[in-house]
Design an enzyme around this catalytic site. Structure first.
Site, PDB file in Angstrom:
ATOM      1  N   HIS A 365       1.054  -1.299  -0.042  1.00 41.07           N
ATOM      2  CA  HIS A 365      -0.012  -0.044  -0.111  1.00 41.07           C
ATOM      3  C   HIS A 365       0.838   1.230   0.035  1.00 41.07           C
ATOM      4  O   HIS A 365       0.271   2.515   0.303  1.00 41.07           O
ATOM      5  CB  HIS A 365      -0.878   0.057   1.101  1.00 41.07           C
ATOM      6  CG  HIS A 365      -1.874  -0.950   1.363  1.00 41.07           C
ATOM      7  ND1 HIS A 365      -3.304  -0.985   0.862  1.00 41.07           N
ATOM      8  CD2 HIS A 365      -1.766  -2.343   1.840  1.00 41.07           C
ATOM      9  CE1 HIS A 365      -4.122  -1.979   0.909  1.00 41.07           C
ATOM     10  NE2 HIS A 365      -2.999  -3.019   1.608  1.00 41.07           N
ATOM     11  N   LYS A 548      -8.155  13.732   4.774  1.00 42.62           N
ATOM     12  CA  LYS A 548      -7.425  12.604   4.711  1.00 42.62           C
ATOM     13  C   LYS A 548      -6.516  12.668   5.631  1.00 42.62           C
ATOM     14  O   LYS A 548      -6.517  13.592   6.549  1.00 42.62           O
ATOM     15  CB  LYS A 548      -6.836  12.542   3.526  1.00 42.62           C
ATOM     16  CG  LYS A 548      -6.137  14.006   3.163  1.00 42.62           C
ATOM     17  CD  LYS A 548      -5.658  13.775   1.669  1.00 42.62           C
ATOM     18  CE  LYS A 548      -6.528  13.868   0.536  1.00 42.62           C
ATOM     19  NZ  LYS A 548      -6.585  12.785  -0.185  1.00 42.62           N
ATOM     20  N   ARG A 549      -5.502  11.700   6.130  1.00 38.99           N
ATOM     21  CA  ARG A 549      -4.457  11.710   7.196  1.00 38.99           C
ATOM     22  C   ARG A 549      -3.622  13.003   6.737  1.00 38.99           C
ATOM     23  O   ARG A 549      -3.312  13.141   5.585  1.00 38.99           O
ATOM     24  CB  ARG A 549      -3.875  10.583   7.091  1.00 38.99           C
ATOM     25  CG  ARG A 549      -4.348   9.487   7.954  1.00 38.99           C
ATOM     26  CD  ARG A 549      -4.581   9.683   9.359  1.00 38.99           C
ATOM     27  NE  ARG A 549      -3.202   9.774  10.191  1.00 38.99           N
ATOM     28  CZ  ARG A 549      -3.184   8.830  11.080  1.00 38.99           C
ATOM     29  NH1 ARG A 549      -3.743   8.228  11.353  1.00 38.99           N
ATOM     30  NH2 ARG A 549      -1.828   9.024  11.848  1.00 38.99           N
ATOM     31  N   LYS A 554       0.972  14.456   1.017  1.00 41.38           N
ATOM     32  CA  LYS A 554      -0.542  14.635   0.499  1.00 41.38           C
ATOM     33  C   LYS A 554      -0.794  16.181   0.297  1.00 41.38           C
ATOM     34  O   LYS A 554      -1.762  16.487  -0.360  1.00 41.38           O
ATOM     35  CB  LYS A 554      -1.464  14.120   1.514  1.00 41.38           C
ATOM     36  CG  LYS A 554      -1.568  12.689   1.762  1.00 41.38           C
ATOM     37  CD  LYS A 554      -2.371  12.148   2.876  1.00 41.38           C
ATOM     38  CE  LYS A 554      -2.372  10.596   3.235  1.00 41.38           C
ATOM     39  NZ  LYS A 554      -3.090   9.735   2.294  1.00 41.38           N
ATOM     40  N   THR A 656      -8.536   6.311  -1.652  1.00 39.80           N
ATOM     41  CA  THR A 656      -9.889   5.845  -1.728  1.00 39.80           C
ATOM     42  C   THR A 656     -11.190   6.936  -1.351  1.00 39.80           C
ATOM     43  O   THR A 656     -11.949   6.698  -2.024  1.00 39.80           O
ATOM     44  CB  THR A 656     -10.104   4.626  -0.984  1.00 39.80           C
ATOM     45  OG1 THR A 656      -9.717   4.920   0.531  1.00 39.80           O
ATOM     46  CG2 THR A 656      -9.423   3.275  -1.214  1.00 39.80           C
ATOM     47  N   LYS A 660     -15.053   7.927  -3.127  1.00 41.36           N
ATOM     48  CA  LYS A 660     -15.990   8.097  -2.407  1.00 41.36           C
ATOM     49  C   LYS A 660     -16.558   9.695  -2.939  1.00 41.36           C
ATOM     50  O   LYS A 660     -17.677   9.871  -2.963  1.00 41.36           O
ATOM     51  CB  LYS A 660     -15.675   8.124  -0.810  1.00 41.36           C
ATOM     52  CG  LYS A 660     -15.350   6.752  -0.271  1.00 41.36           C
ATOM     53  CD  LYS A 660     -14.636   7.001   1.078  1.00 41.36           C
ATOM     54  CE  LYS A 660     -13.951   5.581   1.327  1.00 41.36           C
ATOM     55  NZ  LYS A 660     -13.092   5.565   2.516  1.00 41.36           N
TER      56      LYS A 660
END
Ligand code: F58
Length: 814
Positions: A365, A548-549, A554, A656, A660
């Site tokens: 992952h 998100k984290r 990111k 993911t 969504k």
């Protein structure tokens, strides 16, 4: 087949009256209270048990069908499950929502009140844990015989609050009030050893006797995992560590040494105490490895117990069993299965290795080198001495294989070895996971390609056929049907039925409605109503979400630079025709990840400055929603207009949340990273806001040695103004570290992508002004998100990696 008949059990009620009878009987006999004195908690527990009974009945039929078929099983091994709240999902999957809503009124409560008491087991960090939950849901939905194995942590992911603008962490004692969804199964407890030493076994080259220095009990309990629109109910089995009876020292207790008397039991129970213990100390690292081994040893023994219920020949094991490793955390299972087969069941090494290799598959992952787990050899040696010996043997045979293929290539041997030598001897878990499995997959096309071409390149050279891609997916039941009932109803109406919920490709039928003005108007009204419910900001503003984290790759900091740029523009031209925006952030930072926590502080500081500014605040609002979890995601996602997927290309394995949000009609602004690429390919380039470097360009720039973040700062006036504002203390003096890291090394090339990002956001604003076009794009995003159903993901695994067939469960006949 009616299992109750043999037992003389009456069937569970199906009419409203019968359901109510069952509810009252549960309240009276199992909860031990009465309607007059029932608290909300009593009512919640009672309803949960009544619903659970219906699933338990399906579970009994599932187990019988599986036993009769003796199928090939999928065992999903994962250190994390983010299951989300259970009540609403179980009402939906058992088809009892309406009955329940009526029946709970007799207890004096509404269903919404009781749903509000449903807590979520936060047994995971983020995407990886939630993926595990979506996959077990989809396996049940696709009738695949499966068990998910995990750890029942006493404390889940910490609860986050914002205090003085900064993240504060609180322990999450999630099951403090009990968990009505769980079945303890103490009879299936297992014994797990740690530490100690090994002894040779006379007459055997490969067998050894391991005498552990510590023994711990693993006690399982399970939660039911129903399929949607099918009869299958699978389970997730979670292990909790317990001290054995012998670990309580009665004589010390009697002598008043109360702490000493229980210290061994406490030590044992610490294994399943918390999710992801801090691994910045040696003890913390040992505890992580202990957790991993605990999960694997308990689960493998349980898998073998189950195998032996219907089979007797080891040569059938790999045909009846596939064990999917969710990242490297359960990789020690490879060495443990070898140990069990060789040392305990006395198989020859070669036969054991052939079984092991054919049994396991591994999903990776990440691409971040720092996230590829390695353990110091000395930690391993102390905690799992026999496993280290086994790993050395596996490595020796493996390196022989490499040497045969690439004679004399010592550099390759060094790179591929399961043992890293320099600067410290460490066990490389990803290498063990590749060597000991039949299939290795990444979680999106780009990710799988980069795995083959970079981190696992040597292995892909050796075994090209082993490497596959299985793009992630999400549960449409939880993330649209439950999260967004208004939109689900409109879709069902538009498509003429609910079939899309278990066949998500049917959403493509919405394309025919994408030019229907009245449909678009209703679509828009629903988004607005969802924003009103969320109550984060003006429902007519563009709701821009980044959930998100927190991680530098990111790039929440890039979003922040955009916000500061808008702030400056509006201040400089207060009369301008600005598109009002509500920017919503949510997410947790790892407690020891200071750079990520600095970004959270800066977001809150910028948000406060803007809120206090009468010129800017009518157009721009920054909201930080505390304690992001599955339940909060279910509220935010239906209200989002814009989905921020702005990681540096080549860093996000898949994502993911991106799926969504697109499914719920948010438009994506994103880089060519992870599954964004596949989302864009499906929804169409015209319906996706693309910007920034691609993975190749990013890698080239990073490794060229030519990148100077400061050049961007010097060249771009708006960027300079944003960073200068931070540095001059315009946001309460917060953010010096963030600015410093951007102007310094800028590891994730934030400044290199700034201009492209801001320009792309300007394009977003232009499109937003034309609401008809925006809504059309939104519908097309939903219409073409069918591929991202976890049901499809599971079918891909089933066909290409697991080679398992569905086992349908017969309906209840009476
Ligand atoms: C995530 N990994 C990936 N790890 O970052 C994301 O791209 C992907 O979509 C998702 O997995 C599912 O494949 C992830 O969530 C963790 O949470 C680790 C768990 C162990 C501790 C370190 C974080």
């Amino acid at each position: 087949m009616d299992l109750r008949q043999g037992l003389g059990l009456r069937r569970l009620g199906r009419t409203a009256d019968e359901f109510q009878q069952d509810l009252l009987s549960t309240l009276y006999y199992r909860r031990g209270t009465t309607v007059e004195s029932a608290s909300a908690r009593d009512a919640y527990e009672t309803l949960s048990l009544t619903v659970r009974d219906r699933l338990a009945e399906r579970r009994a039929r599932t187990a019988a069908a599986h036993f009769a078929t003796n199928p090939r099983w999928v065992y999903y091994l994962s250190a994390e499950y983010l299951l989300g709240a259970q009540l609403e999902q179980n009402l939906l999957y058992s088809g009892t929502g309406e009955l329940a809503a009526e029946a709970v009124k007799t207890l004096g409560f509404t269903l919404e009140e009781l749903e509000g008491l449903d807590i979520e087991p936060g047994l995971g960090n983020g995407g990886l844990g939630r993926l595990a939950a979506c996959l077990v849901d989809a396996m049940a939905t696709r009738d695949i015989p499966a068990v998910g194995y995990g750890i029942r942590y006493d404390f889940g992911i910490f609860k986050q609050s914002i205090s003085g603008g900064a993240q504060a962490e609180c322990p999450d004692d999630w099951a403090f009030q009990g968990n009505p969804w769980e079945f303890p199964a103490p009879d299936d407890r297992q014994t797990v050893g740690f530490y100690g030493h090994t002894e040779p076994v006379p007459g055997s080259q490969t067998r050894k006797r391991w005498i552990p220095g510590e023994v711990v009990l693993g006690e399982p309990s399970h939660m039911l995992v129903p399929g949607y629109g099918t009869e299958t109910v699978n389970i997730v089995r979670l292990w909790r560590a317990r001290g054995s009876e012998a670990s309580f020292d009665l004589s010390r207790f009697s002598a008043g040494q109360y702490a000493e008397a229980v210290q061994e039991a406490v030590r044992a129970e610490n294994i399943s105490k918390v999710l992801y213990p801090d691994d910045s100390t040696e003890l913390g690292r040992e505890l992580r490895l202990k957790q991993q081994y605990f999960l694997c040893s308990c689960s493998l023994r349980d898998i073998i117990r189950r195998f032996r219920l219907r089979n007797s020949d080891w040569s059938d094991f790999a045909d009846k069993t596939v064990i999917q490793l969710n990242d490297t955390h359960p990789t020690i299972a490879i060495a443990e299965l070898m140990r069990l087969l060789v040392d305990e069941y006395e198989l020859e090494w070669d036969q054991a290795w052939s079984i092991t290799r054919r049994t396991f598959a591994y999903t990776c992952h990440t691409l971040l080198p720092e996230a590829l787990e390695t353990w110091p050899v000395h930690v391993f040696e102390r905690l799992l001495p026999r496993h280290l010996e086994i790993i050395y043997l596996i490595n020796m045979f493996f390196l022989r294989e490499v040497e045969e293929r690439f004679p004399g290539d010592t550099d390759r041997l060094r790179r591929m070895s399961i043992i890293q030598e320099e600067p410290e001897r460490r066990v490389r878990m990803a290498h063990l996971a590749v060597v000991g499995t039949e299939a290795v997959n990444g979680v999106a096309e780009l990710h799988s390609k980069l795995l083959r071409e970079t981190v696992l390149n040597d292995f892909a050279d050796l075994w090209p056929a082993k490497f596959q891609n299985v793009t992630n997916g999400i549960s449409p039941r939880r993330f649209i049907k439950i999260a967004n009932p208004r939109l689900s109803d409109l879709i069902t109406e538009g498509l003429g039925g609910e079939g899309w919920l278990s066949d998500l490709d049917q959403l493509a039928g919405l394309e025919a409605l994408a030019d229907d003005a009245s449909f678009l108007e209703r679509w828009r009204a629903i988004k607005r109503a969802n924003k009103v419910d969320l109550a984060a900001g003006d429902p007519d503003s563009l709701t821009d979400v980044m959930i998100k984290r927190f991680h530098e790759y990111k790039r929440q900091q890039l979003k922040l630079l955009h916000i500061i740029t808008l702030y400056h523009r509006i201040r400089n031209d207060p009369g301008g025709d600005w598109v009002p925006r509500t920017v919503l952030f949510a997410g947790k930072a790892a407690p020891a990840y200071h750079a990520a926590k600095d970004i959270i502080r800066l977001i809150n500081a910028v948000g406060s400055t803007i809120a206090a500014d009468p010129v800017v605040s009518p157009y721009l609002k920054v909201v930080f929603a505390e304690n992001y979890n599955v339940t909060l995601a279910e509220r935010i996602i239906p209200a989002a207009d814009l989905s921020e997927q702005i990681s540096l290309a080549g860093k996000e394995a898949s994502g993911t949340g991106n799926m969504k949000l697109a499914l719920n009609g948010a438009l994506t602004i994103g880089t060519l990273d992870g599954a964004n690429i596949e989302i864009r390919a499906r929804v169409g380039a015209d319906n996706f806001f693309l910007f920034g470097l691609d993975a190749f360009q990013a890698a080239e720039l990073r490794y060229s040695g030519q990148y100077r973040a400061r050049d961007n700062y010097e060249r771009d006036g708006e960027l300079r103004a944003a960073i200068d504002a931070i540095q001059s203390g315009a946001f309460g003096g917060v953010g010096h570290e963030v600015a410093g890291s951007l102007l310094g090394w800028d590891e994730y090339l934030t400044l290199a992508d700034y201009r492209a990002y801001v320009d792309c956001q300007d394009h977003v604003d232009r499109v937003w002004r034309d609401q008809a076009t925006w809504s059309r794009m939104s519908v097309l995003n939903t219409a073409h998100s069918g591929f991202f159903s976890a049901d499809r993901t599971v079918s891909d695994y089933a066909a290409r990696i697991w080679r398992v067939a569905p086992v349908p469960v017969p309906r209840d006949e009476d």
